[in-house]
Design a protein around this motif. Structure first.
Motif, PDB file in Angstrom:
ATOM      1  N   ILE A 150     -11.039   3.721  -3.121  1.00 41.13           N
ATOM      2  CA  ILE A 150     -10.234   5.234  -2.665  1.00 41.13           C
ATOM      3  C   ILE A 150      -9.403   4.075  -2.196  1.00 41.13           C
ATOM      4  O   ILE A 150      -9.417   3.771  -0.758  1.00 41.13           O
ATOM      5  N   VAL A 151      -8.102   4.824  -2.676  1.00 42.89           N
ATOM      6  CA  VAL A 151      -6.413   3.694  -1.394  1.00 42.89           C
ATOM      7  C   VAL A 151      -5.597   5.525  -1.355  1.00 42.89           C
ATOM      8  O   VAL A 151      -5.753   5.754  -2.678  1.00 42.89           O
ATOM      9  N   PHE A 152      -5.803   5.630  -0.517  1.00 42.01           N
ATOM     10  CA  PHE A 152      -5.274   6.638   0.314  1.00 42.01           C
ATOM     11  C   PHE A 152      -3.831   7.174   0.084  1.00 42.01           C
ATOM     12  O   PHE A 152      -3.452   5.596   0.901  1.00 42.01           O
ATOM     13  N   ARG A 153      -3.099   7.757  -0.084  1.00 40.83           N
ATOM     14  CA  ARG A 153      -1.510   7.265  -0.266  1.00 40.83           C
ATOM     15  C   ARG A 153      -0.688   8.791   0.791  1.00 40.83           C
ATOM     16  O   ARG A 153      -1.389   9.616   0.439  1.00 40.83           O
ATOM     17  N   LEU A 154      -0.532   7.966   1.949  1.00 43.15           N
ATOM     18  CA  LEU A 154       0.099   8.955   3.388  1.00 43.15           C
ATOM     19  C   LEU A 154       1.698   9.390   3.510  1.00 43.15           C
ATOM     20  O   LEU A 154       1.771   8.078   3.506  1.00 43.15           O
ATOM     21  N   ARG A 155       1.604  10.324   3.274  1.00 43.77           N
ATOM     22  CA  ARG A 155       3.381  10.344   4.110  1.00 43.77           C
ATOM     23  C   ARG A 155       3.199  10.958   5.225  1.00 43.77           C
ATOM     24  O   ARG A 155       2.386  11.252   6.442  1.00 43.77           O
ATOM     25  N   ALA A 156       4.433  10.127   6.674  1.00 44.31           N
ATOM     26  CA  ALA A 156       5.067  10.445   7.434  1.00 44.31           C
ATOM     27  C   ALA A 156       4.820  12.073   7.712  1.00 44.31           C
ATOM     28  O   ALA A 156       5.591  12.597   6.473  1.00 44.31           O
ATOM     29  N   ASP A 157       4.433  12.345   8.973  1.00 45.20           N
ATOM     30  CA  ASP A 157       4.503  13.614   9.410  1.00 45.20           C
ATOM     31  C   ASP A 157       4.962  13.546  11.070  1.00 45.20           C
ATOM     32  O   ASP A 157       4.830  13.539  11.799  1.00 45.20           O
ATOM     33  N   GLY A 158       6.505  13.892  10.664  1.00 44.38           N
ATOM     34  CA  GLY A 158       6.930  12.946  11.769  1.00 44.38           C
ATOM     35  C   GLY A 158       7.732  11.932  11.976  1.00 44.38           C
ATOM     36  O   GLY A 158       7.451  10.982  10.989  1.00 44.38           O
ATOM     37  N   ASP A 159       7.712  11.617  13.196  1.00 39.78           N
ATOM     38  CA  ASP A 159       8.116  10.546  13.659  1.00 39.78           C
ATOM     39  C   ASP A 159       6.848   9.292  13.642  1.00 39.78           C
ATOM     40  O   ASP A 159       5.745   9.557  13.888  1.00 39.78           O
ATOM     41  N   VAL A 160       7.200   8.408  12.831  1.00 45.73           N
ATOM     42  CA  VAL A 160       6.594   7.192  12.643  1.00 45.73           C
ATOM     43  C   VAL A 160       7.196   5.748  12.871  1.00 45.73           C
ATOM     44  O   VAL A 160       8.602   5.281  12.537  1.00 45.73           O
ATOM     45  N   GLN A 161       6.267   4.789  13.106  1.00 54.82           N
ATOM     46  CA  GLN A 161       6.765   2.965  13.353  1.00 54.82           C
ATOM     47  C   GLN A 161       6.748   2.830  11.741  1.00 54.82           C
ATOM     48  O   GLN A 161       5.507   2.275  11.400  1.00 54.82           O
ATOM     49  N   HIS A 162       7.449   2.524  11.385  1.00 49.87           N
ATOM     50  CA  HIS A 162       8.084   1.991   9.331  1.00 49.87           C
ATOM     51  C   HIS A 162       8.648   0.347  10.293  1.00 49.87           C
ATOM     52  O   HIS A 162       9.670  -0.380  10.123  1.00 49.87           O
ATOM     53  N   ALA A 163       7.101  -0.592  10.532  1.00 52.71           N
ATOM     54  CA  ALA A 163       7.655  -2.137  10.677  1.00 52.71           C
ATOM     55  C   ALA A 163       7.668  -2.330   9.926  1.00 52.71           C
ATOM     56  O   ALA A 163       6.537  -2.672   8.952  1.00 52.71           O
ATOM     57  N   ASP A 164       8.367  -3.725   9.410  1.00 47.77           N
ATOM     58  CA  ASP A 164       8.402  -4.733   7.788  1.00 47.77           C
ATOM     59  C   ASP A 164       6.824  -5.484   8.238  1.00 47.77           C
ATOM     60  O   ASP A 164       6.123  -5.678   7.135  1.00 47.77           O
ATOM     61  N   GLN A 165       6.540  -5.867   9.597  1.00 50.14           N
ATOM     62  CA  GLN A 165       5.013  -6.416   9.470  1.00 50.14           C
ATOM     63  C   GLN A 165       3.750  -5.477   9.246  1.00 50.14           C
ATOM     64  O   GLN A 165       3.060  -6.078   8.554  1.00 50.14           O
ATOM     65  N   ASP A 166       4.011  -3.949   8.361  1.00 46.66           N
ATOM     66  CA  ASP A 166       3.574  -3.621   8.347  1.00 46.66           C
ATOM     67  C   ASP A 166       3.041  -3.219   6.202  1.00 46.66           C
ATOM     68  O   ASP A 166       2.443  -2.090   6.430  1.00 46.66           O
ATOM     69  N   THR A 167       3.782  -4.201   6.177  1.00 47.44           N
ATOM     70  CA  THR A 167       4.467  -3.727   4.680  1.00 47.44           C
ATOM     71  C   THR A 167       3.375  -4.491   3.896  1.00 47.44           C
ATOM     72  O   THR A 167       3.464  -5.784   4.233  1.00 47.44           O
ATOM     73  N   ILE A 168       2.630  -4.197   2.267  1.00 45.14           N
ATOM     74  CA  ILE A 168       2.133  -4.880   2.532  1.00 45.14           C
ATOM     75  C   ILE A 168       2.473  -6.137   0.834  1.00 45.14           C
ATOM     76  O   ILE A 168       4.021  -5.717   0.461  1.00 45.14           O
ATOM     77  N   PRO A 169       2.134  -6.882   0.707  1.00 44.04           N
ATOM     78  CA  PRO A 169       2.910  -8.598   0.759  1.00 44.04           C
ATOM     79  C   PRO A 169       3.165  -8.080  -0.787  1.00 44.04           C
ATOM     80  O   PRO A 169       2.283  -7.288  -1.817  1.00 44.04           O
ATOM     81  N   PRO A 170       3.031  -8.406  -1.137  1.00 43.65           N
ATOM     82  CA  PRO A 170       4.409  -8.178  -2.457  1.00 43.65           C
ATOM     83  C   PRO A 170       3.108  -8.937  -3.466  1.00 43.65           C
ATOM     84  O   PRO A 170       2.560 -10.499  -3.094  1.00 43.65           O
ATOM     85  N   ALA A 171       2.779  -9.084  -4.866  1.00 50.81           N
ATOM     86  CA  ALA A 171       2.332  -9.581  -5.865  1.00 50.81           C
ATOM     87  C   ALA A 171       2.478 -11.087  -5.969  1.00 50.81           C
ATOM     88  O   ALA A 171       3.839 -11.452  -6.297  1.00 50.81           O
ATOM     89  N   GLU A 172       2.115 -12.183  -6.265  1.00 45.91           N
ATOM     90  CA  GLU A 172       2.403 -13.509  -6.254  1.00 45.91           C
ATOM     91  C   GLU A 172       2.981 -13.198  -8.119  1.00 45.91           C
ATOM     92  O   GLU A 172       3.392 -14.865  -8.489  1.00 45.91           O
ATOM     93  N   LYS A 173       1.848 -12.991  -8.775  1.00 46.82           N
ATOM     94  CA  LYS A 173       2.107 -12.980  -9.915  1.00 46.82           C
ATOM     95  C   LYS A 173       1.667 -11.904 -11.114  1.00 46.82           C
ATOM     96  O   LYS A 173       1.441 -10.918 -10.385  1.00 46.82           O
ATOM     97  N   THR A 174       2.504 -11.103 -12.251  1.00 48.02           N
ATOM     98  CA  THR A 174       1.702 -10.650 -12.586  1.00 48.02           C
ATOM     99  C   THR A 174       0.894 -10.374 -13.605  1.00 48.02           C
ATOM    100  O   THR A 174       0.053 -11.492 -13.937  1.00 48.02           O
ATOM    101  N   GLU A 175      -0.051  -9.481 -13.534  1.00 49.90           N
ATOM    102  CA  GLU A 175      -0.919  -9.700 -14.537  1.00 49.90           C
ATOM    103  C   GLU A 175      -2.088  -7.799 -14.613  1.00 49.90           C
ATOM    104  O   GLU A 175      -1.489  -6.371 -13.686  1.00 49.90           O
ATOM    105  N   GLY A 176      -2.225  -7.778 -15.720  1.00 55.56           N
ATOM    106  CA  GLY A 176      -3.066  -6.476 -16.414  1.00 55.56           C
ATOM    107  C   GLY A 176      -4.164  -6.999 -16.143  1.00 55.56           C
ATOM    108  O   GLY A 176      -5.330  -7.732 -16.371  1.00 55.56           O
ATOM    109  N   GLU A 177      -5.300  -5.925 -16.142  1.00 53.09           N
ATOM    110  CA  GLU A 177      -6.691  -5.791 -16.176  1.00 53.09           C
ATOM    111  C   GLU A 177      -7.462  -4.608 -16.658  1.00 53.09           C
ATOM    112  O   GLU A 177      -6.618  -3.213 -16.146  1.00 53.09           O
ATOM    113  N   PHE A 178      -7.811  -4.065 -17.593  1.00 52.99           N
ATOM    114  CA  PHE A 178      -8.660  -3.223 -18.053  1.00 52.99           C
ATOM    115  C   PHE A 178      -9.439  -3.098 -17.234  1.00 52.99           C
ATOM    116  O   PHE A 178     -10.943  -3.622 -16.945  1.00 52.99           O
TER     117      PHE A 178
END
Length: 373
Positions: A150-178
């Motif tokens: 389960i991946v929860f999607r959170l939205r900021a509720d007021g001031d938050v720290q949005h640092a680059d180091q907390d960004t999810i790394p991008p996918a290294e390749k394109t892939e699909g899965e059933f």
């Protein structure tokens, strides 16, 4: 004199004991609710998450409502759940607004010098995205076994720290899965134990949704949408209710049509997509692996929703590759009622079909299989 309570601001680094003194919660675990402090504390440990197949963090791609922080639910092995003891923490996140508790996110940064005491950086207070509070995602766990999380999607509720180091790394390749089909919204049925409680409404805009070769009216889906007083909103209750009903209708429609495909002996699921260079994970609504048909469902047959579905299915279908089928899948939009004739003309131009539910509840369209054959 009474001692003043310490204030912890976004960006501050504290030990768990110091955090508990301010926001409560348990001394261990990733999801730590506190009734007395009106808080659900979410602890993220990047090292642990990567070992069990997921990342927590900001998506680099913002949508029209702003930034999204993804937080994976509790459960390190097997499928995650909202049920029973194993689902206690996940239910606490889902029901945080109904229980007047804020979601507070912390990420591990290190240890206190000379000790094994971990330290955590406070990112700020969040609330669940009211339109899509969580998604199901297929990941490869530490033991090499695939599982649903389960991946929860959170939205900021007021001031938050949005640092680059907390960004999810991008996918290294394109892939699909059933992947197995799972309902992807908590806003579907109020009576479902996994979806009871009100969903919060962060300070964000909501697009309004409305309503054939033969036009047919949309069927109404009943339901109650509660706006908790503890969470402020600039949205009208009418707009929020309309959007929520559309989401419920879409989820119910998809489940009903999946049941029809299953009754015809078809193998069905969803299709999960990662694109090289992006941090977001996409999930097409429904895929019929037997007939090689990809579906994109919408909660209304409005012009806006048909156009949105067209763009999505043209995008997603590029990535659907199955060894038992050659070429791209057949592309079909699933609607609760037939679209207007000019929308048929638009879809025909892009070789996209339509399946809709008629007034008598039957599904109509060229891709609909007959369960009796």
């Amino acid at each position: 004199m009474t001692a003043s309570v310490e204030v912890i601001n976004p960006g501050d680094v504290r030990t768990r004991a110091q955090i508990r003194a301010v926001f409560g919660g348990s001394p261990q675990g990733g999801i730590c609710p506190s009734t007395s402090k009106h808080s659900v504390n979410l602890y993220s440990d990047p090292d642990v998450g990567e070992q069990v197949g997921y990342y927590d963090g900001w998506l680099a791609e913002e949508d029209e409502l702003g930034a999204v922080f993804e937080y994976t639910g509790a459960g390190k092995s097997g499928d995650q759940t909202f049920e029973g003891t194993a689902g206690t923490g996940n239910r606490a996140i889902l029901q945080h607004a109904a229980e007047s508790r804020a979601l507070r996110v912390f990420t591990r940064v290190g240890k206190v010098p000379g000790s094994d005491t971990k330290t955590h950086r406070y990112l700020g207070s969040f609330t669940l995205d009211s339109m899509e509070p969580y998604v199901w995602r297929r990941v490869h766990g530490e033991d090499g076994q695939e599982r649903n999380v389960i991946v929860f999607r959170l939205r900021a509720d007021g001031d938050v720290q949005h640092a680059d180091q907390d960004t999810i790394p991008p996918a290294e390749k394109t892939e699909g899965e059933f992947v197995p089909f799972r309902v992807v919204t908590a806003a579907m049925f109020q009576t479902d134990p996994a979806t009871s409680g009100a969903l919060p409404l962060p300070k964000q805009r909501v697009r309004k949704r409305s309503t054939s070769r033969r036009p047919a009216p949309n069927t109404e889906t009943s339901g109650i949408f509660v706006v908790p007083e503890a969470f402020g909103t600039q949205l009208s209750v009418r707009a929020a209710t309309a959007a929520t009903v559309a989401i419920r209708r879409e989820a119910e429609l998809t489940q009903a049509y999946k049941a029809h495909l299953d009754s015809a002996g078809h193998q069905t699921g969803a299709y999960q997509i990662k694109v090289k260079g992006l941090t977001s994970t996409f999930r097409a609504d429904l895929y019929d692996a037997t007939a090689h048909v990809l579906y994109e469902a919408k909660g209304s047959n409005s012009r806006e929703d048909v156009r949105m579905a067209l763009g999505q299915i043209l995008d997603y279908s590029r990535y659907v590759k199955m060894p038992e089928h050659e070429g791209d899948p057949q592309r079909v939009i699933l609607l609760p009622a037939a679209p207007t004739p000019d929308m048929y003309s638009l879809l025909d131009r892009y070789d996209v079909g339509v399946v809709y539910r008629s007034d008598d509840g039957r599904f109509v369209g060229d891709a609909v299989p007959n369960p009796n054959h």
